[in-house]
Design a protein around this motif. Structure first.
Motif, PDB file in Angstrom:
ATOM      1  N   GLN A  75      43.016  27.713  67.483  1.00 34.15           N
ATOM      2  CA  GLN A  75      43.600  28.552  68.799  1.00 34.15           C
ATOM      3  C   GLN A  75      44.064  30.150  67.393  1.00 34.15           C
ATOM      4  OE1 GLN A  75      46.579  30.230  69.572  1.00 34.15           O
ATOM      5  NE2 GLN A  75      45.162  30.946  71.709  1.00 34.15           N
TER       6      GLN A  75
ATOM      7  N   ASN B  46      35.806  25.081  66.194  1.00 33.19           N
ATOM      8  CA  ASN B  46      35.726  24.455  68.156  1.00 33.19           C
ATOM      9  C   ASN B  46      33.765  24.312  68.259  1.00 33.19           C
ATOM     10  OD1 ASN B  46      37.828  25.143  67.905  1.00 33.19           O
ATOM     11  ND2 ASN B  46      38.138  26.587  69.243  1.00 33.19           N
TER      12      ASN B  46
ATOM     13  N   SER C  41      37.150  21.916  76.298  1.00 26.86           N
ATOM     14  CA  SER C  41      37.370  22.807  76.052  1.00 26.86           C
ATOM     15  C   SER C  41      38.370  23.278  76.697  1.00 26.86           C
ATOM     16  CB  SER C  41      35.984  23.052  76.876  1.00 26.86           C
ATOM     17  OG  SER C  41      36.039  24.698  77.768  1.00 26.86           O
ATOM     18  N   SER C  42      39.099  24.362  77.399  1.00 26.56           N
ATOM     19  CA  SER C  42      39.578  24.593  77.939  1.00 26.56           C
ATOM     20  C   SER C  42      39.912  26.040  79.161  1.00 26.56           C
ATOM     21  CB  SER C  42      40.430  25.934  76.972  1.00 26.56           C
ATOM     22  OG  SER C  42      41.579  26.218  77.160  1.00 26.56           O
TER      23      SER C  42
ATOM     24  N   LYS D 206      35.398  28.055  73.576  1.00 24.63           N
ATOM     25  CA  LYS D 206      35.532  27.081  74.434  1.00 24.63           C
ATOM     26  C   LYS D 206      34.995  27.623  75.890  1.00 24.63           C
ATOM     27  CE  LYS D 206      38.377  25.276  72.846  1.00 24.63           C
ATOM     28  NZ  LYS D 206      38.371  23.816  72.337  1.00 24.63           N
TER      29      LYS D 206
ATOM     30  N   ALA E 126      38.851  20.395  80.442  1.00 25.70           N
ATOM     31  CA  ALA E 126      39.555  21.648  80.285  1.00 25.70           C
ATOM     32  C   ALA E 126      41.190  21.933  80.603  1.00 25.70           C
ATOM     33  CB  ALA E 126      38.630  22.752  80.788  1.00 25.70           C
TER      34      ALA E 126
ATOM     35  N   HIS F 219      47.930  24.906  79.780  1.00 29.04           N
ATOM     36  CA  HIS F 219      48.699  24.970  79.366  1.00 29.04           C
ATOM     37  C   HIS F 219      49.461  23.793  78.391  1.00 29.04           C
ATOM     38  CE1 HIS F 219      51.359  27.592  76.174  1.00 29.04           C
ATOM     39  NE2 HIS F 219      51.461  26.983  76.427  1.00 29.04           N
TER      40      HIS F 219
ATOM     41  N   TYR G 143      38.934  19.809  85.087  1.00 27.88           N
ATOM     42  CA  TYR G 143      39.562  21.100  84.760  1.00 27.88           C
ATOM     43  C   TYR G 143      40.983  19.673  84.772  1.00 27.88           C
ATOM     44  CZ  TYR G 143      36.498  24.967  84.083  1.00 27.88           C
ATOM     45  OH  TYR G 143      35.590  25.205  83.840  1.00 27.88           O
TER      46      TYR G 143
ATOM     47  N   ASP H  96      44.899  20.765  84.348  1.00 25.59           N
ATOM     48  CA  ASP H  96      45.091  22.105  84.105  1.00 25.59           C
ATOM     49  C   ASP H  96      46.240  22.239  84.775  1.00 25.59           C
ATOM     50  OD1 ASP H  96      44.344  23.287  86.386  1.00 25.59           O
ATOM     51  OD2 ASP H  96      42.841  24.060  85.881  1.00 25.59           O
TER      52      ASP H  96
END
Ligand SMILES: NC(=O)c1ccc[n+]([C@@H]2O[C@H](COP(=O)([O-])OP(=O)(O)OC[C@H]3O[C@@H](n4cnc5c(N)ncnc54)[C@H](OP(=O)(O)O)[C@@H]3O)[C@@H](O)[C@H]2O)c1
Length: 251
Positions: free
Chosen positions: A93, A113, A141-142, A159, A184, A187, A243, A245
């Motif tokens: 990143q 990536n 991913s993110s 991503k 994904a 933070h 996800y 997250d």
């Protein structure tokens, strides 16, 4: 919960740090035979020494290079037999406002990536390298793939590319019983996240933290999702993104 991944042979990339390291340790606690890879040998050995049980394997590789990937997979299969899973955590990143972006930055991010993911998929899907009963391939991913943030456009694009890659691969490789999914994360507190946060003011950091209704994540939160996607409990799940997250992408 124990032995969720009993005797599964699983390659974890990016295992010398952060999410990959914690995923490798958790997978070993769940009975998997883990292969850890990264570039930094010293930190990779630290991870290896924290794995529970034996029959694990450790090998350094630079995943920017398709030739190195091919060599890595050959060595793993000859030592450990066919793979049941791959959790591709390696990635870079960089916080780069577009005005300072150089072609070398773009290539570095996309090679680490995206190119790595594409050629890992190619290499593991050759006959004899995956369990014919099924293999789970997971890309990291993110939330950046779907939620914009300033100064990370190249990272975000890489991503998002992984989500496209996983969908098409899922369709192409289903006949081989290879499932392909993304996780994904939001933070997650790791070395990568520390570097990112050091480039922000405390207000900017707090604003990002506040966008996570359940607070910031830990590497273990991602490891648990990876364990589900590697286990047979997700046998009917392919071509999707999970996800993980704390609610970030629900905004
Ligand atoms: N942390 C977060 O908040 C977050 C959020 C969303 C998504 N993610 C994604 O989750 C994954 C893991 O992130 P992290 O936070 O755990 O990062 P990290 O602590 O910086 O670890 C990155 C890992 O990737 C490896 N790596 C990087 N480039 C490589 C290359 N060319 N060849 C081989 N290995 C390479 C590093 O190996 P060496 O150090 O040995 O070189 C290291 O083990 C990344 O794909 C990241 O984009 C992270």
């Amino acid at each position: 919960m124990h032995n969720l991944l009993k005797d599964k042979v699983v390659l974890i990339t990016g295992a010398s740090s952060g999410i990959g390291k914690r995923t490798a340790i958790f997978f070993s606690q769940q009975g998997a035979k883990v292969i850890v890879t990264g570039r930094n040998q010293e930190r990779l050995i630290e991870t290896f020494n924290e794995l529970q049980g034996d029959k694990h394997f450790s090998l350094c590789a630079n995943l920017d290079s398709p030739d190195d990937i091919e060599q890595l997979i050959k060595s793993i299969v000859s030592e450990m037999g066919p793979l049941d899973g791959v959790v591709h955590c390696a990635g870079v990143q960089k916080t780069l406002p577009v005005k300072v972006l150089k072609e070398t930055h773009f290539d570095e991010i996309f090679n680490a990536n995206v190119k790595s993911a594409q050629f890992l998929a190619k290499s593991i899907s050759r006959k004899g390298r995956f369990n014919p009963q099924g293999l789970s391939l997971i890309f990291l991913s993110s939330v950046a793939a779907v939620c914009g943030e300033p100064a990370i456009s190249t990272y975000a694009a890489s991503k998002a590319a992984l989500q496209g890659l996983s969908k098409s691969l899922a369709l192409e490789l289903a006949r081989l019983k290879i499932r392909v999914n993304c996780i994904a994360p939001g933070h997650v507190q790791t070395e990568m996240a520390k570097e990112f946060s050091q480039q922000l003011t405390s207000e900017q950091y707090r604003a990002i933290a506040d966008k996570h209704p359940l607070g910031l994540g830990t590497p273990e939160d991602v490891a648990y999702a990876a364990a589900f996607l590697t286990s047979s409990m997700s046998r009917w799940v392919t071509g999707t993104t999970l996800y993980v997250d704390g609610g970030y992408s629900a905004h």
